[in-house]
Design an enzyme around this catalytic site. Structure first.
Site, mmCIF file in Angstrom:
data_model
loop_
_atom_site.group_PDB
_atom_site.id
_atom_site.type_symbol
_atom_site.label_atom_id
_atom_site.label_comp_id
_atom_site.label_asym_id
_atom_site.label_seq_id
_atom_site.Cartn_x
_atom_site.Cartn_y
_atom_site.Cartn_z
ATOM 1 N N LYS A 164 0.831 -1.211 0.000
ATOM 2 C CA LYS A 164 0.000 0.000 0.000
ATOM 3 C C LYS A 164 0.869 1.265 0.000
ATOM 4 O O LYS A 164 2.083 1.203 0.266
ATOM 5 C CB LYS A 164 -0.938 -0.041 1.208
ATOM 6 N N TYR A 188 -12.288 -2.454 -3.512
ATOM 7 C CA TYR A 188 -12.829 -2.534 -2.161
ATOM 8 C C TYR A 188 -14.360 -2.532 -2.141
ATOM 9 O O TYR A 188 -14.955 -2.155 -1.132
ATOM 10 C CB TYR A 188 -12.280 -1.386 -1.310
ATOM 11 N N PHE A 197 -15.535 3.540 6.937
ATOM 12 C CA PHE A 197 -14.163 3.898 6.560
ATOM 13 C C PHE A 197 -13.928 3.851 5.048
ATOM 14 O O PHE A 197 -12.810 4.083 4.586
ATOM 15 C CB PHE A 197 -13.157 2.995 7.286
ATOM 16 N N ARG A 245 -1.740 -14.890 3.547
ATOM 17 C CA ARG A 245 -2.520 -14.253 4.623
ATOM 18 C C ARG A 245 -1.798 -14.424 5.957
ATOM 19 O O ARG A 245 -1.798 -13.525 6.801
ATOM 20 C CB ARG A 245 -3.938 -14.852 4.712
ATOM 21 N N THR A 250 -5.558 -7.898 10.212
ATOM 22 C CA THR A 250 -5.858 -6.582 9.630
ATOM 23 C C THR A 250 -5.305 -5.420 10.456
ATOM 24 O O THR A 250 -4.742 -4.474 9.910
ATOM 25 C CB THR A 250 -7.389 -6.424 9.467
ATOM 26 N N ARG A 308 2.517 -7.066 8.703
ATOM 27 C CA ARG A 308 1.805 -5.990 9.411
ATOM 28 C C ARG A 308 2.297 -5.858 10.848
ATOM 29 O O ARG A 308 2.432 -4.740 11.373
ATOM 30 C CB ARG A 308 0.297 -6.249 9.368
ATOM 31 N N ASN A 359 -1.876 -0.090 7.086
ATOM 32 C CA ASN A 359 -1.485 -1.473 7.417
ATOM 33 C C ASN A 359 -0.648 -2.157 6.337
ATOM 34 O O ASN A 359 -0.685 -3.376 6.174
ATOM 35 C CB ASN A 359 -2.691 -2.310 7.870
ATOM 36 N N HIS A 380 -1.963 -5.391 1.244
ATOM 37 C CA HIS A 380 -3.220 -6.103 1.027
ATOM 38 C C HIS A 380 -2.920 -7.480 0.474
ATOM 39 O O HIS A 380 -2.025 -7.643 -0.354
ATOM 40 C CB HIS A 380 -4.087 -5.347 0.006
ATOM 41 N N GLU A 383 -9.380 -9.915 -8.249
ATOM 42 C CA GLU A 383 -8.454 -8.789 -8.058
ATOM 43 C C GLU A 383 -7.325 -8.808 -9.088
ATOM 44 O O GLU A 383 -6.928 -7.759 -9.599
ATOM 45 C CB GLU A 383 -7.920 -8.806 -6.614
HETATM 46 P P1 IDP Z 1 -7.853 -7.212 5.148
HETATM 47 O O1 IDP Z 1 -7.106 -6.137 4.398
HETATM 48 O O2 IDP Z 1 -7.052 -7.761 6.298
HETATM 49 O O3 IDP Z 1 -8.413 -8.282 4.250
HETATM 50 P P2 IDP Z 1 -10.533 -6.053 5.346
HETATM 51 O O4 IDP Z 1 -11.482 -6.271 6.468
HETATM 52 O O5 IDP Z 1 -10.872 -6.645 4.016
HETATM 53 O O6 IDP Z 1 -9.088 -6.502 5.863
HETATM 54 O O7 IDP Z 1 -10.392 -4.471 5.178
HETATM 55 C C1 IDP Z 1 -9.792 -3.905 4.068
HETATM 56 C C2 IDP Z 1 -8.933 -2.741 4.505
HETATM 57 O O8 IDP Z 1 -9.769 -1.707 5.017
HETATM 58 C C3 IDP Z 1 -7.977 -3.058 5.644
HETATM 59 O O9 IDP Z 1 -6.765 -3.637 5.190
HETATM 60 C C4 IDP Z 1 -7.745 -1.686 6.257
HETATM 61 O O10 IDP Z 1 -6.783 -0.949 5.502
HETATM 62 C C5 IDP Z 1 -9.097 -1.028 6.071
HETATM 63 N N1 IDP Z 1 -9.941 -1.150 7.259
HETATM 64 C C6 IDP Z 1 -10.566 -2.266 7.688
HETATM 65 N N2 IDP Z 1 -11.269 -2.031 8.817
HETATM 66 C C7 IDP Z 1 -11.074 -0.718 9.090
HETATM 67 C C8 IDP Z 1 -11.553 0.152 10.130
HETATM 68 O O11 IDP Z 1 -12.294 -0.249 11.037
HETATM 69 N N3 IDP Z 1 -11.132 1.452 10.065
HETATM 70 C C9 IDP Z 1 -10.305 1.921 9.082
HETATM 71 N N4 IDP Z 1 -9.850 1.125 8.089
HETATM 72 C C10 IDP Z 1 -10.228 -0.160 8.095
#
Ligand code: IDP
Length: 150
Positions: A9, A49, A57, A85, A91, A102, A112, A115, A126
């Site tokens: 990212k 997304y 968010f 993963r 996350t 991470r 974070n 992805h 994707e």
């Molecule tokens: P992942 O990236 O671990 O698969 P997802 O739940 O698919 O997690 O969320 C996608 C991305 O959205 C996360 O990597 C993070 O950057 C962002 N994100 C997820 N939950 C939150 C939140 O509660 N607040 C702000 N950003 C979030």
């Protein structure tokens, strides 16, 4: 062998972490099939997304992902979605285990680092969004027998 989509990212690109992250994938024995530094537009980010469109968010996430180039990759290996993963970590980087990408490089949920697709179906979706078929390299790594028993 399966394929997955990984994306370093904009925060990690800005922090000069591309090399360290790619190095971890290489050290694991995974095969890089495609890679590019690429600045996504809003349409691509929203499509990528799409499952989060209703989340509070969502807008911040789209503007973060489009704020600078990402390093997009297709990686191949046995059971690669699960393997990556695990390497990526959970996350929220504040809670991600040390030793994960991470866990080692991030602190904030909105910064974070990387992805990784969460299933074979999302991986194929994707990969199709970010790469043209002509960008995917078909080749054999000659260390395969040393990474996999069979
Ligand atoms: P992942 O990236 O671990 O698969 P997802 O739940 O698919 O997690 O969320 C996608 C991305 O959205 C996360 O990597 C993070 O950057 C962002 N994100 C997820 N939950 C939150 C939140 O509660 N607040 C702000 N950003 C979030």
């Amino acid at each position: 062998m399966e394929r997955t989509f990984l994306m370093i990212k904009p925060d990690a690109v800005q922090r000069n972490l591309i090399g360290q992250v790619v190095s971890r994938l290489e050290q694991k024995g995974l095969k890089l099939v495609a890679a590019k530094l690429y600045q996504a537009n809003e349409d691509l980010a929203k499509e990528h997304y799409a499952e989060h469109v209703e989340k509070p968010f969502f807008n911040k996430l789209v503007s973060f992902i489009t704020s600078g180039p990402v390093f997009a990759m297709v990686v191949e290996g046995n059971n690669v979605v699960e393997v990556t993963r695990t390497i990526v970590g959970e996350t929220n980087p504040a809670k991600a285990a040390p030793g994960t990408i991470r866990g080692d490089y991030g602190i904030d949920l909105g910064r974070n680092i990387i992805h990784g697709s969460d299933s074979n179906e999302s991986a194929e979706r994707e990969i199709g969004l970010w790469f043209d078929k002509s960008e995917l390299n078909n080749y054999k790594l000659n260390n395969e027998n040393w990474v996999y028993e069979k």
